[in-house]
Write an enzyme that holds these catalytic residues in place. Structure first.
Site, PDB file in Angstrom:
ATOM      1  N   LYS A 292       0.877  -1.191   0.000  1.00 14.92           N
ATOM      2  CA  LYS A 292       0.000   0.000   0.000  1.00 14.92           C
ATOM      3  C   LYS A 292       0.903   1.227   0.000  1.00 14.92           C
ATOM      4  CE  LYS A 292      -4.551   0.640   0.408  1.00 14.92           C
ATOM      5  NZ  LYS A 292      -5.609  -0.327   0.108  1.00 14.92           N
TER       6      LYS A 292
HETATM    7  P1  NAD Z   1     -13.342   7.251  -2.702  1.00 11.74           P
HETATM    8  O1  NAD Z   1     -12.291   8.286  -2.596  1.00 11.74           O
HETATM    9  O2  NAD Z   1     -13.915   6.930  -4.039  1.00 11.74           O
HETATM   10  O3  NAD Z   1     -14.567   7.638  -1.744  1.00 11.74           O
HETATM   11  C1  NAD Z   1     -14.399   7.897  -0.399  1.00 11.74           C
HETATM   12  C2  NAD Z   1     -15.741   8.341   0.164  1.00 11.74           C
HETATM   13  O4  NAD Z   1     -15.602   8.472   1.578  1.00 11.74           O
HETATM   14  C3  NAD Z   1     -16.209   9.703  -0.345  1.00 11.74           C
HETATM   15  O5  NAD Z   1     -17.612   9.684  -0.511  1.00 11.74           O
HETATM   16  C4  NAD Z   1     -15.849  10.650   0.803  1.00 11.74           C
HETATM   17  O6  NAD Z   1     -16.705  11.787   0.862  1.00 11.74           O
HETATM   18  C5  NAD Z   1     -16.073   9.742   1.992  1.00 11.74           C
HETATM   19  N1  NAD Z   1     -15.336  10.174   3.187  1.00 11.74           N
HETATM   20  C6  NAD Z   1     -14.042  10.571   3.279  1.00 11.74           C
HETATM   21  N2  NAD Z   1     -13.765  10.959   4.534  1.00 11.74           N
HETATM   22  C7  NAD Z   1     -14.896  10.790   5.245  1.00 11.74           C
HETATM   23  C8  NAD Z   1     -15.247  11.027   6.594  1.00 11.74           C
HETATM   24  N3  NAD Z   1     -14.356  11.487   7.466  1.00 11.74           N
HETATM   25  N4  NAD Z   1     -16.510  10.755   6.987  1.00 11.74           N
HETATM   26  C9  NAD Z   1     -17.425  10.279   6.119  1.00 11.74           C
HETATM   27  N5  NAD Z   1     -17.148  10.041   4.821  1.00 11.74           N
HETATM   28  C10 NAD Z   1     -15.902  10.298   4.401  1.00 11.74           C
HETATM   29  O7  NAD Z   1     -12.719   5.938  -2.001  1.00 11.74           O
HETATM   30  P2  NAD Z   1     -13.104   4.411  -2.257  1.00 11.74           P
HETATM   31  O8  NAD Z   1     -12.226   3.879  -3.312  1.00 11.74           O
HETATM   32  O9  NAD Z   1     -14.578   4.287  -2.375  1.00 11.74           O
HETATM   33  O10 NAD Z   1     -12.621   3.748  -0.883  1.00 11.74           O
HETATM   34  C11 NAD Z   1     -13.426   3.767   0.288  1.00 11.74           C
HETATM   35  C12 NAD Z   1     -12.887   2.755   1.273  1.00 11.74           C
HETATM   36  O11 NAD Z   1     -12.879   1.455   0.680  1.00 11.74           O
HETATM   37  C13 NAD Z   1     -11.459   2.994   1.739  1.00 11.74           C
HETATM   38  O12 NAD Z   1     -11.331   2.580   3.085  1.00 11.74           O
HETATM   39  C14 NAD Z   1     -10.646   2.081   0.841  1.00 11.74           C
HETATM   40  O13 NAD Z   1      -9.404   1.722   1.424  1.00 11.74           O
HETATM   41  C15 NAD Z   1     -11.582   0.904   0.742  1.00 11.74           C
HETATM   42  N6  NAD Z   1     -11.366   0.051  -0.418  1.00 11.74           N
HETATM   43  C16 NAD Z   1     -11.448   0.540  -1.684  1.00 11.74           C
HETATM   44  C17 NAD Z   1     -11.289  -0.327  -2.755  1.00 11.74           C
HETATM   45  C18 NAD Z   1     -11.451   0.133  -4.194  1.00 11.74           C
HETATM   46  O14 NAD Z   1     -11.390  -0.713  -5.086  1.00 11.74           O
HETATM   47  N7  NAD Z   1     -11.684   1.404  -4.454  1.00 11.74           N
HETATM   48  C19 NAD Z   1     -11.001  -1.681  -2.532  1.00 11.74           C
HETATM   49  C20 NAD Z   1     -10.944  -2.139  -1.229  1.00 11.74           C
HETATM   50  C21 NAD Z   1     -11.133  -1.268  -0.180  1.00 11.74           C
END
Ligand code: NAD
Length: 538
Positions: free
Chosen positions: A206
């Site tokens: 990561k």
């Molecule tokens: P993203 O950047 O597309 O979206 C993040 C979302 O979280 C946004 O809507 C943002 O407004 C919200 N957010 C940020 N800070 C916040 C807070 N303090 N309180 C409430 N909402 C908040 O990110 P993503 O890719 O959707 O990832 C989200 C989570 O899923 C992360 O923990 C990431 O590690 C995990 N994840 C993502 C993937 C992937 O394929 N994108 C895979 C596995 C895990």
């Protein structure tokens, strides 16, 4: 008296004046701090690892290999920023009352950022009649702006490579203000467990940049990303370490990273597997964009199938409406689920009659919605974040950042099931509360493994120069996730069995364990097998 004599004299004078006080040895100032282990986000995240390791009696040397990452890289990235216009408050703007409007010849050169600043791209003001006074100008929108010359800025960057016993390091790139080595260590370790659980032949990694991407323009993010990859290139490769999108990054960033990595290479086309999560038109996989959200839903669906129920009519709430949260919500709604509330970084919305998910997606993806926030959606009312946690709904999908569900919040929740879309959304203390309160959990390392699973499919397609249909990808994903989730459920209930789809007999530990521990047991048994069967290189 020479300098040396003067120094000697001062030492012997000091010794005469304070005979009982020994002189500090120079090396005392360099002494390494007391090695007492401190509690950090990483040690918290590893608590479950140690419990699983104790439960299965993990070989001591394998524990040593896994409890710290293979490599921790920290480096710095510099980039030249653009000139920008910072808006003045109405009071401050009053002293520029008679400043004429600057008619901008090329409005496309102006890029409005989420924080209200405007970036000057290219030669935005060239050929315009610019009226500037004390570094300020007025735009056609009536606002007065201070012109801030673009300077170079330095950003801190990270790549943690946790473990590669099962295959190349694999894990996302995060662009976020609040990142640290400790956080990336925890997230990289999670990837090691997740790739083992979803049975993809990768290890865990990561990394990312300490940056709030919403404060920078397109061309700036491009420059920062290219420079980031320029420095990262020596550490990664399609068979060494393969990045993917995470919070704050997306397919466009992956395209830039791929271009930078392959620039000038003679066999560019065979190197596309250097990153996953690419646009399908440049080697990405069908189904990858929605894969993580889809995987969350496959797990939830299987949880209810096991109970003889379906998703029809099930109410749910989502925290985070980005990649994972929005597509999980879309797929849940398509299967008959009813979304009641969403919380994102900017606020919370609620509708007890159900939120129209496609309409909310359109609202968030509207180019005019610069913050990409759910706020302002006409089909729901705004509520406070603390009330979000208390919305009574069957399922809660945390899909934002880690550590959001604390012990205190866990006491208030009114859901029956938490499906962790985000990485590490539940603190160890909250875990204990959830167990006590009988709230079920689908742990992150299986619930959100859909992304890395389809990333693996993308990697294979790139290596084989193939392209699979979305139906093929989704079917494989569904099988992979449900099969491994069933093994985890069997470990948790201690019901070793073999069915057409799965075989949990090698993994059950002779007693019932909670789901998070069960998932970790599955991961550790699969990783340990590599060390035990292959042995250690010397
Ligand atoms: P993203 O950047 O597309 O979206 C993040 C979302 O979280 C946004 O809507 C943002 O407004 C919200 N957010 C940020 N800070 C916040 C807070 N303090 N309180 C409430 N909402 C908040 O990110 P993503 O890719 O959707 O990832 C989200 C989570 O899923 C992360 O923990 C990431 O590690 C995990 N994840 C993502 C993937 C992937 O394929 N994108 C895979 C596995 C895990």
């Amino acid at each position: 008296m020479t300098l040396t004599e003067r120094i000697r004299e001062s030492y012997s004078r000091a010794a005469r004046e304070e005979p009982t006080q020994p002189m500090a040895e120079p090396q005392n100032f360099m002494r390494v701090p007391d090695p007492t282990p401190k509690r950090t986000l990483y040690t918290d995240a590893m608590e479950i690892f140690h419990r699983a390791a104790d439960t299965i009696g993990l070989a001591p040397r394998v524990r040593l290999e896994l409890e710290e990452p293979d490599y921790e890289h920290i480096f710095y990235v510099t980039a030249k920023l653009k000139d920008r216009l910072r808006p003045l408050s109405p009071e401050a703007a009053r002293s520029f009352g008679d400043l004429p409007v600057t008619q901008v010849r090329d409005p496309n050169g102006l890029e409005r950022l989420a924080d209200g600043q405007i970036l000057l791209n290219g030669k935005a003001l060239l050929g315009s009649d610019v009226a500037i006074r004390r570094g300020h100008l007025r735009l056609p929108d009536g606002g007065v702006y201070q012109l801030i010359p673009g300077e170079s800025q330095r950003f801190k960057a990270y790549r943690v490579q946790h473990n590669q016993a099962r295959g190349p390091y694999k894990g996302g790139i995060r662009y976020h203000r609040e990142v640290s080595l400790d956080l990336f260590k925890a997230l990289a370790a999670e990837m090691t467990w997740k790739t083992a659980i979803s049975e993809v032949p990768f290890g865990g990694g990561k990394g990312g940049i300490q940056i709030d991407p919403r404060q920078y323009g397109r061309e700036e993010i491009e420059a920062i990303t290219l420079r980031f990859m320029y420095k990262l290139k020596r550490l990664i490769g399609p068979n060494i370490d393969i990045p993917a999108p995470d919070v704050g990054t997306n397919g466009e960033i992956m395209a830039l990273m791929m271009r930078q990595y392959l620039d000038g290479e003679r066999e560019r086309h065979v190197g596309r597997a250097i990153v996953t999560g690419k646009d399908v038109r440049i080697g990405g996989s069908e189904g990858r964009v929605k894969a993580t959200g889809r995987g969350v839903v496959y797990c939830i669906e299987d949880y209810y199938t096991d109970r003889g129920e379906s998703l029809k009519g099930k109410t749910f709430t989502v925290q985070g409406f980005g990649n994972v949260g929005s597509y999980a919500a879309e797929i849940m709604a398509a299967l008959g689920g009813r979304l009641l509330a969403v919380n994102d970084a900017d606020g919370t919305i609620f509708n007890p009659d159900g939120i129209d998910v496609p309409a909310l997606l359109a609202h968030v993806q509207d180019p005019k919605n610069l913050k990409r926030s759910v706020l302002g959606f006409p089909g729901a009312q705004k509520i406070e974040k603390q009330d979000f946690w208390e919305v009574p709904a069957e399922i809660l999908i945390p899909a934002a950042l880690g550590g959001e569900i604390t012990g205190e919040i866990a006491e208030k929740l009114k859901c029956k099931l938490i499906a962790e879309g985000a990485n590490g959304p539940t603190t160890p203390e909250a875990d204990r509360v959830l167990l006590k309160r009988g709230i079920d959990l689908i742990p992150d390392i299986i619930a959100n493994a859909g992304g890395v699973t389809v990333s693996y499919y993308e990697w294979i397609q790139n290596k084989r120069m193939e392209s699979w249909t979305e139906a093929e990808v989704n079917a494989k994903l569904e099988h992979a996730l449900k099969r491994n989730y069933r093994i985890i459920r069997d470990i948790s209930r201690n019901t070793p069995r073999r069915t057409e789809m799965h075989d949990s007999r090698p993994f059950c530990v002779g007693k019932q364990v909670e789901p998070r521990l069960a998932a970790m047991i599955l991961a550790l048994k699969r990783i340990e097998a590599h060390y035990i069967i292959e042995g250690f290189s010397q």
